[in-house]
Design a protein around this motif. Structure first.
Motif, PDB file in Angstrom:
ATOM      1  N   ASN A 111     -21.751  17.416  26.929  1.00 32.43           N
ATOM      2  CA  ASN A 111     -21.123  16.377  27.753  1.00 32.43           C
ATOM      3  C   ASN A 111     -21.771  16.302  29.129  1.00 32.43           C
ATOM      4  O   ASN A 111     -21.993  15.212  29.675  1.00 32.43           O
ATOM      5  CB  ASN A 111     -19.627  16.671  27.884  1.00 32.43           C
ATOM      6  N   SER A 114     -25.129  14.580  28.844  1.00 28.12           N
ATOM      7  CA  SER A 114     -24.932  13.150  28.623  1.00 28.12           C
ATOM      8  C   SER A 114     -24.643  12.441  29.944  1.00 28.12           C
ATOM      9  O   SER A 114     -25.204  11.378  30.238  1.00 28.12           O
ATOM     10  CB  SER A 114     -23.792  12.931  27.625  1.00 28.12           C
ATOM     11  N   LYS A 115     -23.771  13.033  30.749  1.00 30.92           N
ATOM     12  CA  LYS A 115     -23.446  12.445  32.051  1.00 30.92           C
ATOM     13  C   LYS A 115     -24.665  12.461  32.969  1.00 30.92           C
ATOM     14  O   LYS A 115     -24.953  11.480  33.663  1.00 30.92           O
ATOM     15  CB  LYS A 115     -22.310  13.234  32.717  1.00 30.92           C
TER      16      LYS A 115
END
Length: 431
Positions: A111, A114-115
């Motif tokens: 995550n 991805s950010k």
């Protein structure tokens, strides 16, 4: 101003999470240093994390500086999202260290990356550098993620190691070796789950091929990660973390190339026929040189008692090794015969049955070669006796497979396998 306050509040949270990680390492090192029985010199950090411990404070300080000089509240939501990504990256590391939760840490890191990937393309007209800095941090989080993926794969194919002071019986060790074999070898796992049949062998063989392909991909990824680490390590200095952040791109490593400026000389290997040159007078006058051979070749220190017994001297290994070589030779001859009788004249891939036989023969030998460590750890022979029982099971499975599928040119190996099994049983009885 409201935007600035929101960013400053998120910066404060980021400092708190970073301090928690830093305090964890400091406390761990302190606890280890105060425990004379702890064999560790310190708690190891994941690759990439050492650099992040310098870079993250630098990124936060730069952001505080940029915010203080900016009159506009632009990209507030994105800046806060970037800070939260840093917090989550730190939390992923704590998740691994504090709870030994590899899967949880991996989910958080995915995550984070991805950010970071989404934020790294943002531009800030007022000169706020946090988005570019996030792009510079991301590869170190990727390095940590790759390392954790390797840990997960290693744990998947290995059963939990028993405690060194265990009082397990040979039968408990036998169960341990069985579980190891199932985790490591899809063929053995398929046969154990569904029984010995062509279907189970083919299913296990297919799974084995798939895992080998996946393992090759992991090895390729590890090579890429290794080169990434080398480049970043070469460019980074703990004394100048800001310089690392300001690189437009991380420079490549230029490996030293061998040059051709060397001399090639022929060496006369018939030196034994030549007379030795007489020693120089000054050489025999120096005690250090005169006694050199005596010091090096007649050392009074005897380290024979410190050497672990060679596993090749193990009586069961001495029985298994010639059997395994005979099995491999018979399989090779059988393959040559099939190629000769076939029309294509090309070597065929080893069949699932042949893979199964080879794995069983090798697995027994490998366990014997490593059980000495467990014997030393627990202080008795149960691990070795357990591995003897495991070797007997492998031999019986080889015999059953040869009989079940009536392999004409290999059938005699079933008798040989059971003969070796009986000899191992006699060794166990004598012990």
């Amino acid at each position: 101003m409201a935007g600035h306050k929101q960013v400053l509040a998120e910066i404060s949270k980021t400092w708190d999470v970073f301090t928690e990680l830093d305090d964890f390492f400091r406390k761990a090192d302190k606890d280890i240093s105060h425990d004379p029985d702890d064999p560790r010199k310190g708690i190891g950090r994941l690759p990439g994390l050492d650099r992040l411990m310098f870079l993250i404070p630098c990124v936060i300080n730069r952001l505080e500086e940029d915010i203080s000089q900016s009159k506009e509240s632009e990209n507030v939501a994105s800046i806060i999202e970037g800070l939260q990504a840093i917090q989550e990256g730190i939390q992923s590391v704590l998740t691994y260290y504090l709870r030994d939760d590899v899967e949880g840490a991996l989910n958080i890191l995915r995550n984070v990356l991805s950010k970071t990937d989404k934020l790294s393309v943002k531009k800030s007209p007022s000169g706020i550098r946090v988005f570019r800095d996030m792009a510079r941090l991301a590869p170190d989080f990727q390095i940590i993620l790759d390392m954790l993926e390797g840990f997960r794969e290693s744990r998947r194919i290995r059963s939990k190691e028993p405690e060194a002071n265990t009082s397990w019986s040979p039968e408990c060790w036998l169960d341990y070796y069985r579980e190891q074999a199932r985790l490591e070898e899809p063929l053995i796992a398929a046969v154990d789950a569904e029984g010995l049949s062509e279907t189970s062998l083919e299913k296990g063989f297919k799974r084995m091929i798939e895992e080998n392909v996946q393992r090759d991909k992991i090895m390729e990824k590890q090579f890429i990660t290794y080169n990434l680490m080398r480049r970043r390590d070469a460019a980074f200095s703990p004394e100048e973390p800001e310089r690392f952040l300001d690189f437009s791109e991380i420079p490549d490593i230029k490996d030293e190339q061998d040059n051709d400026d060397y001399e090639v000389r022929a060496i006369d290997l018939c030196y034994e026929e030549e007379e030795e040159d007489p020693p120089e007078p000054w050489a025999s006058s120096l005690p250090e040189l005169r006694d050199w051979n005596k010091i090096t070749h007649e050392s009074s220190f005897d380290d024979s008692g410190l050497c672990r017994q060679d596993f090749e001297d193990d009586p069961v290994y001495c029985l298994l090794n010639p059997f395994a070589h005979n099995l491999f030779e018979c399989l090779k001859q059988d393959n040559r015969r099939r190629v000769k009788e076939g029309k294509s004249g090309e070597n065929e891939m080893r069949s699932p049955l042949e893979h199964y036989l080879v794995i069983l023969a090798l697995k027994a030998q490998v366990r014997i070669s490593s059980c000495g460590v467990w014997v030393e750890g627990v202080g008795h022979d149960a691990p070795r006796e357990g591995v003897y029982l495991f070797a007997m099971e492998c031999l019986e499975r080889i015999a059953e497979a040869l009989e079940r599928f009536s392999v004409e040119h290999l059938y005699h190996l079933a008798t040989e396998a059971r003969s070796v099994k009986r000899q191992i049983a006699e060794i166990l009885t004598e012990n």
